[in-house]
Motif scaffolding. Structure first.
Motif, short mmCIF file in Angstrom:
data_model
loop_
_atom_site.label_atom_id
_atom_site.label_comp_id
_atom_site.label_asym_id
_atom_site.label_seq_id
_atom_site.Cartn_x
_atom_site.Cartn_y
_atom_site.Cartn_z
N LYS A 122 0.84 -1.20 0.00
CA LYS A 122 0.00 0.00 0.00
C LYS A 122 0.88 1.25 0.00
O LYS A 122 2.06 1.20 0.34
N ASN A 123 0.27 2.37 -0.38
CA ASN A 123 0.88 3.68 -0.18
C ASN A 123 0.26 4.30 1.07
O ASN A 123 -0.88 3.97 1.44
N TYR A 124 1.00 5.21 1.72
CA TYR A 124 0.54 5.77 2.99
C TYR A 124 0.75 7.29 3.01
O TYR A 124 1.73 7.80 2.46
N LEU A 125 -0.18 7.97 3.66
CA LEU A 125 -0.03 9.40 3.90
C LEU A 125 0.31 9.59 5.37
O LEU A 125 -0.54 9.41 6.24
N LEU A 126 1.57 9.91 5.65
CA LEU A 126 2.03 10.13 7.01
C LEU A 126 1.87 11.61 7.34
O LEU A 126 2.40 12.47 6.62
N CYS A 127 1.12 11.90 8.38
CA CYS A 127 0.86 13.29 8.77
C CYS A 127 1.60 13.58 10.06
O CYS A 127 1.29 12.99 11.11
N SER A 128 2.58 14.47 9.98
CA SER A 128 3.53 14.67 11.07
C SER A 128 3.24 15.92 11.87
O SER A 128 2.94 16.98 11.31
N LEU A 204 3.70 14.43 5.18
CA LEU A 204 3.18 15.79 5.13
C LEU A 204 3.20 16.39 6.53
O LEU A 204 2.64 15.81 7.47
N VAL A 205 3.86 17.55 6.68
CA VAL A 205 3.85 18.26 7.96
C VAL A 205 2.65 19.21 7.91
O VAL A 205 2.73 20.32 7.39
N VAL A 206 1.54 18.76 8.44
CA VAL A 206 0.23 19.36 8.19
C VAL A 206 0.12 20.78 8.73
O VAL A 206 -0.47 21.66 8.11
#
Length: 353
Positions: A122-128, A204-206
């Motif tokens: 899978k691909n993942y969206l990591l929100c830091s 992504l550094v939200v």
């Protein structure tokens, strides 16, 4: 962390300035400080220097031929940062894995903590969170191989997200692309998350510019409740959301504040998209002032993925529901590790609008 006998009793005070000791510290610690200082000052001066270098090449009769070649390369490669960046290859080993980043890592030091598997199918969206002044922890963890992120999460390719204007600087764009960095443009994030090979870790550094303004020692203050774009993208792409929290990021630097500076920062944030800050840390040869981050241990904790069902046209209610799930997961991640990284401290996580 200071170690080395608390930096030899925190140096000597002369004229109100606490100076680093001239002798007694190992060379490795000197090199660590130099690496972090070079990185920090390059963030502010690097683009100007690179533009100057590019301009001077035009006036050098022996090297000016490089300019049309590089311009031709830019013409061909200009949109790479908006199309998922580079997946390994060209420059990754040298740029991400060189010794500079190991000294950088050991200065704080930085630790990358894995709490769950991220299978590469899978691909993942990591929100830091938090952004801090710079986002030092996530840069070291996902923009380099100093912490062996691709061994910790086998089969994955990390892609740290940054502002599109950073790719407009000649030569800097090549370094960023070789670090796996991609543009923060929405199409860029979508392209990376749609990679059919899987294994993309888009980081992504939200909190962005607004959160950088809030950064400083004390409680953690993050911007989340109105940041719905990442939840909408996750739903539309059908990729899991992964909360990431960096402990001590907000303590590395404080910043000069005041009504005039605050007004200027707000103007820049709305017009240009970033916030100019005057960071306050330590210097290279003294501990009292400067723009070098303090030597504090950083722990970048990667949480469990939140499953997301693909929804081509998510409703506002579905976006809000996913945002609420993410907020709960992030807060739970913070509280699960707070006592380890802030033992005996009464420190809170404050979620701003």
């Amino acid at each position: 962390m200071a170690s080395s006998e608390e930096e030899r009793e925190r140096g000597t005070v002369v004229l109100g300035v606490r100076w680093a000791p001239l002798a007694g510290l190992p060379l490795s610690r000197r090199l660590q400080t130099l690496a972090v200082a070079a990185w920090m000052y390059s963030l502010f001066l690097g683009p100007w220097i690179l533009w100057l270098v590019g301009s001077l090449l035009l006036f050098n009769p022996y090297l000016r031929w490089l300019v049309p070649i590089y311009v031709a390369w830019l013409y061909v490669d200009w949109n790479t940062c908006d199309q998922g960046g580079r997946r390994g290859g060209r420059g990754w080993g040298f740029v991400r894995g060189n010794v500079f980043w190991r000294y950088f890592r050991d200065y704080f030091p930085v630790e990358l903590v894995k709490t769950a598997e991220l299978p590469p199918d899978k691909n993942y969206l990591l929100c830091s969170y938090p952004h801090g002044i710079i986002g030092t922890g996530v840069v070291c963890s996902f923009g380099t191989e100093a912490l062996n992120v691709r061994k910790l999460f086998p089969g994955t390719t990390p892609n740290l997200v940054t502002l599109r204007q950073n790719f407009n600087v000649p030569f800097l764009r090549e370094v960023l692309l070789s670090q796996g960095v991609i543009s923060a443009a929405e199409d860029s994030i979508r392209t990376a998350l749609a990679d059919p090979r899987g294994g993309r870790l888009v980081v992504l550094v939200v909190g962005g510019a607004r959160e950088a303004q809030l950064s400083g020692p004390g409680d953690y203050r993050i911007v989340l409740k109105k940041r719905k774009g990442f939840a909408r993208i996750a739903l539309q792409q059908g990729v899991p959301l992964v909360p990431v929290f960096t402990f001590n990021e907000h303590r590395l630097l404080s910043q000069v504040q005041g009504p005039l500076i605050g007004g200027l920062q707000n103007w820049f944030r709305h017009v240009v998209g970033f916030v100019p800050v005057v960071p306050v840390g330590r210097g290279v040869f003294q501990y009292s002032f400067g723009a070098v981050p303090h030597r504090l241990p950083l722990a970048v904790v990667v949480g469990e993925p939140i499953p997301v069902t693909r929804t081509a046209q998510p409703s506002p209610e579905q976006i809000d529901e996913l945002l609420e799930k993410f907020e709960k997961a992030l807060v739970a991640l913070f509280h699960a590790h707070k006592d380890k990284y802030h033992p005996g401290e009464d420190i809170q996580l404050i979620v701003e609008e």
